[in-house]
Structures are given as structure tokens and as C-alpha cells.
Design a protein around this motif. Structure first.
Motif, PDB file in Angstrom:
ATOM      1  N   GLU A 242       0.840  -1.201   0.000  1.00 51.59           N
ATOM      2  CA  GLU A 242       0.000   0.000   0.000  1.00 51.59           C
ATOM      3  C   GLU A 242       0.876   1.253   0.000  1.00 51.59           C
ATOM      4  O   GLU A 242       0.374   2.370  -0.009  1.00 51.59           O
ATOM      5  N   THR A 273      -6.895   7.992  -0.799  1.00 51.31           N
ATOM      6  CA  THR A 273      -7.028   7.337   0.510  1.00 51.31           C
ATOM      7  C   THR A 273      -5.643   7.019   1.058  1.00 51.31           C
ATOM      8  O   THR A 273      -4.865   6.303   0.420  1.00 51.31           O
ATOM      9  N   VAL A 274      -5.325   7.529   2.224  1.00 44.36           N
ATOM     10  CA  VAL A 274      -3.995   7.337   2.812  1.00 44.36           C
ATOM     11  C   VAL A 274      -3.915   5.970   3.486  1.00 44.36           C
ATOM     12  O   VAL A 274      -4.827   5.560   4.210  1.00 44.36           O
ATOM     13  N   ALA A 275      -2.826   5.238   3.233  1.00 40.88           N
ATOM     14  CA  ALA A 275      -2.623   3.946   3.883  1.00 40.88           C
ATOM     15  C   ALA A 275      -2.352   4.149   5.368  1.00 40.88           C
ATOM     16  O   ALA A 275      -1.583   5.026   5.751  1.00 40.88           O
ATOM     17  N   ARG A 276      -3.020   3.357   6.191  1.00 40.80           N
ATOM     18  CA  ARG A 276      -2.795   3.470   7.636  1.00 40.80           C
ATOM     19  C   ARG A 276      -2.064   2.235   8.154  1.00 40.80           C
ATOM     20  O   ARG A 276      -2.244   1.122   7.644  1.00 40.80           O
ATOM     21  N   GLU A 277      -1.237   2.450   9.140  1.00 38.00           N
ATOM     22  CA  GLU A 277      -0.413   1.384   9.703  1.00 38.00           C
ATOM     23  C   GLU A 277      -1.116   0.764  10.904  1.00 38.00           C
ATOM     24  O   GLU A 277      -1.518   1.474  11.832  1.00 38.00           O
ATOM     25  N   ILE A 278      -1.301  -0.552  10.901  1.00 37.10           N
ATOM     26  CA  ILE A 278      -1.906  -1.228  12.036  1.00 37.10           C
ATOM     27  C   ILE A 278      -0.873  -2.145  12.700  1.00 37.10           C
ATOM     28  O   ILE A 278      -0.035  -2.739  12.030  1.00 37.10           O
ATOM     29  N   THR A 391       3.940  -4.588  11.973  1.00 41.58           N
ATOM     30  CA  THR A 391       2.868  -3.715  11.487  1.00 41.58           C
ATOM     31  C   THR A 391       2.566  -4.040  10.023  1.00 41.58           C
ATOM     32  O   THR A 391       3.368  -4.662   9.341  1.00 41.58           O
ATOM     33  N   PHE A 393       0.470  -2.142   6.523  1.00 42.15           N
ATOM     34  CA  PHE A 393      -0.246  -0.980   5.980  1.00 42.15           C
ATOM     35  C   PHE A 393      -1.460  -1.448   5.185  1.00 42.15           C
ATOM     36  O   PHE A 393      -1.353  -2.358   4.352  1.00 42.15           O
ATOM     37  N   ARG A 395      -5.498   0.027   3.515  1.00 44.37           N
ATOM     38  CA  ARG A 395      -6.330   1.190   3.176  1.00 44.37           C
ATOM     39  C   ARG A 395      -7.785   0.924   3.575  1.00 44.37           C
ATOM     40  O   ARG A 395      -8.244  -0.189   3.478  1.00 44.37           O
TER      41      ARG A 395
END
Length: 395
Positions: A242, A273-278, A391, A393, A395
Motif C-alpha cells: 500500500e 485514501t492514505v494507507a494506515r499502519e496497524i 505492522t 499498511f 487502506r
């Protein structure tokens, strides 16, 4: 002086299907100056070339592999061949009357797509090489017609490789991911050699992997075979990331990307849409426990089986047959929020960072097909002890 052009072929082709390339090492016996040229040598391949040509402390001249005028895009392939071929035709028709290349992984796809494009009024030729049944004269004429601009689109396997240097190629489409990042950079890099804007579109499915595993399983050299699996993992990471795809390409060649700017020249950076880190550290530890438990019953578990046990999906035939649904670890990840597809992607991520290890069982006298299975990796114990932060990434 001896000059070896496309020197990366020594490593790749030499180990895979043209062992005579490895005999280029005999050039060192001439005791003369040697120059090795290549546009797509990773650090590992570079080391192989220098060692095998006995170039010692040679001088190295390097230029970035980044092609700023190429826009990179990856799209998920459809579930049927007909849908996939329709996707290819759609990309080509969007660039009607422009010069392009469509790379396919199989000869049957080359023939089918060539036919579909002709049906849609595209001036096209096909090329898949004499080794796969194409008449030599026909193949040579196809390339000549395309090079001269008499035809717009070349539909080909990777057999249409070295020697293609047409400056006005506006798009390159891949139906299925190639076997490595260098392969992809080599093939997509045939677009935009005139410096003008060009596109590289890759149609990808996680199932593409199986075709390459079959080929890699036939390689005799064990060390090279393991390297081929790692390179396959790298290109799948490129397809599934991502993050910036261009940055992934550069990092595969050990380029410094600290201050790199994509400038929205890949689909991910263009995506609003910005990729977010989980954080998935807990899930990673549970996955290690899961694979360790399965191996008491199934010594060589494939990733698909691991994913089903992790999610607590008891519908699979192998799960019931081996009574894996009775393991205490069955369903350890059922609250992870993963579906099966996402879970298999997570497993691929864990193999890349060595929490899990992917092992290939090659073709042999007693085994007709190569297969991959999962083991705990070098970082597995540290992961269980929560010493590793994991983690992903999305979306």
C-alpha cells in the motif's frame, strides 16, 4: 578487452535454463580487461558477476534504475481467463493506435490475447519464441513489423527480451506478475525510452505465485533456488504494498530512498485514501504458535492450511481429515478481523521479515510437482516473546 553485456543473465539464465552462461567465468583465463554491463543487477547479482568473472577490486560505475517518466500501476486480475483478457484489452484500447507491449506468463495467453486484440481492431503481432513452437521466420517477422511501426502492439512472453530497444513504447502491460523485481524493471523499462510519459500496468493475483513455484522447483542449484523464492517474494510485495511502488523498486537495488519523492507517479501515491499502519504484534505471535502446533500433525503445512487453522475455519478438507480443528490453537486469530485473503497476505508479510520461513520442496524422482510450506522463521522466538514489533499498511 572483453565486454559482457546483459551480465545479469550469467546468474539468472545460467542457473535456470542456459547453464552455458555460467561458463563465461572462463573469460578470466584470458587475463585481460573485462567490462560487465547490466541495467538490472541487484547487490546479490552484482556480487555473483564480480566473483564469477574474477574481477576482484574492480571499478564500479553506477546510475540509478529510477525511470521518472514511467507511471506504475497494479490492478487485481479477474477470477476467470476471459475477465483477465478483457482487462488487458481495456488497457490497450485506452491507448489505441499507440505503441505497446503485453507480456504474458504462458503461450496460451499470448495466443488468446493476440486474437482478442485483433478482433477489437488493434494492429498486433505475437512472439513466444521457437522453443515453444513458434516458427522462427514468423517470430522474426513479428518483431520486425513491430519495430518498424507496421504493427502497434507486441503480445509476447519474456522470450521477447534482450535486444528490444524501441524508443516510442507508450505502455507495457503484464498479465501476471514476473518472477522478480529485476525482471519487472527490465520488462516495464522498455516503455518510454524516448523520455516521454509512459505507463506500466501489472495485472496481479496471489495465484500467480504457483506458476513460478513450479518453475523454481525444477532448478537444481539449492542456493539459487532459495534466492529465487526470495526474489519472488519481493515482486509479490511490490504488487501487494500500500506504500510507494517506485520506492519498493529502488530499495530492491539498494538505492537510498531517504529523501525520495514519487511525485504521484505510482497508483498508491496517486490514491487519495492514505494507507494506515496497524500493529499486529500479538497476531504475529499467535501465528507462530499456530504453525508450531500444526507441524506436530502436518510436517509441511502450506500457507492456505495455516490461514484456515489460524482463523478457525473448519470447512477445509485437510483441516477435518487431520483433525486440526481439535487443536487448542485452532482459531487463535478469529478475532483478528482478517478474512482468508487478508490472512494469507499477512502470512506472506511474516515470511518476508523472517518471522515465518517459506521452504520449497523441489521436483524429484518421487515428486512430480514443487510445493511450498511454512515453518517458524529466524525471528519466531523473539516474536513470541514480544521483542519484535509487527505492522501492516492497509487502506
Amino acid at each position: 578487452m572483453v565486454i559482457v553485456d546483459e551480465a545479469h543473465c550469467m546468474d539468472q539464465m545460467g542457473h535456470e535454463f542456459r547453464p552455458t552462461y555460467l561458463q563465461l567465468s572462463k573469460l578470466a583465463e584470458l587475463q585481460t580487461q573485462i567490462v560487465a554491463c547490466t541495467a538490472t543487477a541487484t547487490p546479490t547479482t552484482k556480487e555473483f558477476i564480480i566473483t564469477n568473472l574474477q574481477m576482484g577490486e574492480c571499478r564500479t560505475f553506477y546510475h540509478s534504475v529510477d525511470r521518472r517518466n514511467i507511471q506504475y500501476c497494479v490492478q487485481l486480475k479477474g477470477k476467470t481467463r476471459e475477465v483477465c483478457h478483457g482487462q488487458v484489452c481495456e488497457v490497450v484500447l485506452e491507448n489505441k493506435d499507440q505503441c505497446g507491449i503485453v507480456y504474458c506468463q504462458t503461450v496460451s495467453d499470448v495466443k488468446d490475447i493476440h486474437y482478442h486484440l485483433q478482433e477489437n481492431g488493434v494492429r498486433t503481432v505475437k512472439y513466444h519464441g521457437t522453443g515453444t513452437g513458434q516458427n522462427e521466420r514468423e517470430g522474426r517477422q513479428s518483431l520486425l513489423d513491430w519495430q518498424r511501426g507496421l504493427k502497434d502492439v507486441l503480445v509476447a512472453t519474456k522470450a521477447a527480451g534482450a535486444g528490444i530497444d524501441k524508443p516510442d513504447v507508450r505502455f507495457v502491460v503484464h498479465l501476471g506478475c514476473p518472477s522478480s523485481v529485476p525482471d519487472y524493471l527490465q520488462e516495464s523499462g522498455r516503455a518510454g525510452r524516448d523520455g516521454r510519459l509512459a505507463k506500466a500496468v501489472l495485472l496481479y493475483s496471489p495465484k500467480d505465485k504457483s506458476l513460478h513455484v513450479k518453475r523454481i522447483g525444477e532448478i537444481q542449484d539449492e542456493a539459487y533456488r532459495a534466492g529465487a523464492i526470495r526474489r519472488l517474494s519481493d515482486i509479490i510485495n511490490f504488487c501487494e504494498t500500500e506504500l510507494c511502488r517506485r520506492k519498493i523498486l529502488l530499495e530492491a537495488f539498494a538505492e537510498d530512498t531517504t529523501s525520495f519523492e514519487c511525485n504521484k507517479t505510482c497508483d498508491n501515491c496517486l490514491n487519495p485514501t492514505v494507507a494506515r499502519e496497524i500493529v499486529l504484534t500479538t497476531e504475529a505471535a499467535r501465528m507462530v504458535r499456530c504453525v508450531s502446533a500444526i507441524r506436530h500433525t502436518v510436517t509441511q503445512p502450506p500457507s492456505s492450511l495455516l490461514a484456515r487453522v489460524f482463523l478457525g475455519l473448519g470447512s477445509g478438507q485437510e483441516v477435518k481429515k487431520q483433525k486440526l480443528d481439535q487443536l487448542p490453537e485452532f482459531g487463535l486469530g478469529k478475532n483478528s478481523g482478517f478474512n482468508l485473503k487478508m490472512c494469507e497476505r499477512f502470512i506472506r508479510k511474516l515470511t518476508r521479515i523472517e518471522i515465518l520461513q517459506e521452504v520449497l520442496v523441489p521436483v524429484s524422482d518421487t515428486r512430480k510437482f514443487a510445493s511450498l510450506y511454512i515453518l517458524p522463521g529466524r525471528m519466531a522466538e523473539s516474536t513470541i516473546q514480544n521483542d519484535v514489533n509487527v505492522t501492516l499498511f492497509i487502506r
